[in-house]
Write an enzyme that holds these catalytic residues in place. Sequence first.
Site, short mmCIF file in Angstrom:
data_model
loop_
_atom_site.label_atom_id
_atom_site.label_comp_id
_atom_site.label_asym_id
_atom_site.label_seq_id
_atom_site.Cartn_x
_atom_site.Cartn_y
_atom_site.Cartn_z
N ASP A 135 0.79 -1.23 0.00
CA ASP A 135 0.00 0.00 0.00
C ASP A 135 0.82 1.28 0.00
OD1 ASP A 135 1.04 -0.33 2.52
OD2 ASP A 135 -0.86 -0.29 3.59
N HIS A 136 2.08 1.20 0.43
CA HIS A 136 2.86 2.42 0.59
C HIS A 136 3.45 2.92 -0.72
CE1 HIS A 136 2.33 1.93 4.84
NE2 HIS A 136 3.13 2.95 5.12
N ASP B 141 4.02 -1.23 11.33
CA ASP B 141 3.58 0.10 10.94
C ASP B 141 3.01 0.76 12.20
OD1 ASP B 141 2.85 1.74 8.23
OD2 ASP B 141 1.54 2.20 9.91
N ARG C 290 -0.47 12.85 10.10
CA ARG C 290 0.84 13.44 10.37
C ARG C 290 1.08 14.63 9.46
NH1 ARG C 290 3.91 7.69 11.20
NH2 ARG C 290 3.26 7.54 13.35
N SER D 11 6.91 7.13 12.80
CA SER D 11 6.77 5.84 12.15
C SER D 11 7.55 4.72 12.85
CB SER D 11 7.22 5.97 10.71
OG SER D 11 8.32 5.15 10.43
N ARG E 221 9.39 2.66 11.12
CA ARG E 221 10.39 2.17 10.15
C ARG E 221 11.72 1.87 10.84
NH1 ARG E 221 10.03 8.04 7.30
NH2 ARG E 221 7.87 7.36 7.44
C1 MIC Z 1 4.10 6.42 8.23
O1 MIC Z 1 2.93 6.74 8.34
O2 MIC Z 1 5.05 7.14 8.59
C2 MIC Z 1 4.43 5.06 7.65
C3 MIC Z 1 5.05 5.29 6.35
O3 MIC Z 1 3.25 4.32 7.47
C4 MIC Z 1 5.37 4.33 8.62
C5 MIC Z 1 5.89 3.06 8.12
C6 MIC Z 1 7.06 3.21 7.18
O4 MIC Z 1 7.86 4.12 7.31
O5 MIC Z 1 7.18 2.33 6.34
C7 MIC Z 1 4.74 4.05 9.98
O6 MIC Z 1 3.87 4.75 10.39
O7 MIC Z 1 5.23 3.16 10.70
FE1 SF4 Z 2 0.01 4.86 5.06
FE2 SF4 Z 2 1.31 5.55 7.28
FE3 SF4 Z 2 -0.15 7.34 5.93
FE4 SF4 Z 2 -1.36 5.40 7.22
S1 SF4 Z 2 -0.12 7.03 8.12
S2 SF4 Z 2 -1.83 6.10 5.14
S3 SF4 Z 2 0.05 3.70 6.95
S4 SF4 Z 2 1.71 6.33 5.22
#
Ligand code: MIC
Ligand code: SF4
Length: 647
Positions: free
Chosen positions: A64-65, A119, A379, A534, A536
């Site tokens: 999905d990312h 995630d 965010r 996140s 990550r």
């Molecule tokens: C995000 O919202 O920052 C992400 C991208 O979903 C991350 C995961 C990632 O960096 O792959 C998260 O929230 O953990």
């Molecule tokens: Fe995707 Fe993270 Fe954004 Fe949710 S917050 S839509 S998991 S990038």
Amino acid sequence: MAMNLTHKILQAHLVEGTLTLGSEIGIRIDQTLTQDATGTMAYLQFEAMALPKVLTELSVSYVDHNMLQTGFENADDHQYLQSVAQKYGIVFSRPGNGICHQVHRERFALPGRTLLGSDSHTPTCGGLGMLAIGAGGLDVAVAMAGEAYFLPMPKVLGVRLIGTLQPWCSGKDVILEMLRRLSVKGGVGRIVEYHGPGVASLSVSHRFTITNMGAELGATTSVFPSDAVTKSFLEAQGRGEGWVEIGPDPGASYDELVEIDLDKLEPLIAQPSTPDSVVSVRSVKGIPVVQVCIGSCTNSSYEDLATAALMLRGKRVHPNVSMTVTPGSKQVFEMIVRDGYFADLIAAGCRILESSCGPCIGMGQAPPTGGVSVRSFNRNFKGRSGTAEDTVYLSSPEVCVACAIAGELTDPRDIGIPAIPMATPEHFLINDNMLVFPPEDPSAIEVHRGPNIRPVPLAEVVGNQLEAVALLKVGDNITTDHIMPAGAKVLPLRSNIPAISEFVFMRVDPTFPERARKAGPSIIVGGSNYGQGSSREHAALAPMFLGVKAVIVKSFARIHRANLVNFGILPLTFVNESDYESIEQGDQLRIDDIAAGLTAGVLTVQNLTQGTTFQAMAELTKRERDLLLSGGLLNAIKTKQNQPAAV
Ligand code: MIC
Ligand code: SF4
């Protein structure tokens, strides 16, 4: 004794420790989820454990990312993920099926169970009474191997809801109010448990928005009771048999308590560039808006999009505004098409994006210079949108639409249309044809490994002495988006640590990777809530690859701290926060007797450049200390299995 819901679920899953505040507990994990951007590492790590299949009740791998496929890298990753899922008994959710947290709540989440996801918004499924926790990919890999997940026993913060939401208010306003009161640090070390008479009036869609954005409070997770509303939702998803009633016992107590009167909430908005800079929409009305985005795992449900469509019916998006709408899943997408809402959105001038994270993670739709963007996301950290000096506000879909129609920040109560009551559908459209279930016999499955899939580097074991330069000094609330940015350029490199490490701290100090390579061992110095955001693990793994051996800060965010331990980086905090001031970037630091210091919980750090000395705390459990001394979790697992040291 009367128990709260959190303690009930933890107790039922406890495999190590006791529910004593602050002590380490190990819990059994029933379900796991991964997404593509963290999943490749998680599965490479799972493969390294050499098990024939996952040992969870259910593991799902989502894509999905990163769906842009600007080069072979991303497409290769998708093939790797699909084949590895087939091989090891994992359900694969194909690209296009939707955002992991939206699909998981629709098709898999179950009350009373545990879920660990790579995630940070995994807590979304807490909206239907599940204990759902975000973690680094390696922790998820370990959970897939049937091992416990360890965490310090959190406080339970009870949120008593009274009253009912007023017209034009939604779950988003509840969680924005929580952020306004408690800040992005307010949930650290806590599980947030919603209860009280106000719960029954909240649809699961509102509940999911609240638990989703509990991640922005820094909370371990958030949870709602599973009640009649949950039952109707599961029945509408054709999964009524999975429902159990579960909630706090009457008279259950909480470590801390907050009360929110839903009657008193009004439409709220988080101002740039932190989700806790919350004010009422009316207090900032009139600021011109050039972009509006509805979507993300926070607010892209059927109810969210149908409400947006009804607000836009017969109207048009202001000529100065570019408005995008992202259905959170294929189910949502199909349903808004079937029910005609899709046509309302298009007729009004919305741009429709495919079901994925999209603009939320900077995959397109970077706003223009100086232009205000209003998003229904979770965010708004500076630069996350893809525009370095962005101005991103966060609010409910209702506020987003009001702004899109007016072309300026606008409270939906002021646009002259009656509020739209939105009920949860009695039957969701169920079509699971984008889920690929694993075969009974996986022996014929070959795992595809394109050239972008590179081995996971291993940490060097921490020696007993460390002399290293303080290569970077940063302030408070540094996010993982600062440490390891995402976006269209960087995301394709998530499976390739040498390549992605070139982008570490790109937006803070673009010279960091080069300086790190020249410096040899290095240390990062930071303020409070370091590593928020996140899950990550690349924000630990890539600095480790560049030689970072320790991070000394005022305080850490939970998942990032765990990731540092997993990858063998010392996570240290100042005993006296004022010592932060005494360090200059570039100072040479030295730590002796590391093993003894880790056991005692305090290390002495000499600043060789300034001629000073200060104390740093290593608040580690015995398990974490052992991990650090054996070079992190992957090394520890390999040693346990006595395998050669390469993935
Ligand atoms: C995000 O919202 O920052 C992400 C991208 O979903 C991350 C995961 C990632 O960096 O792959 C998260 O929230 O953990
Ligand atoms: Fe995707 Fe993270 Fe954004 Fe949710 S917050 S839509 S998991 S990038």
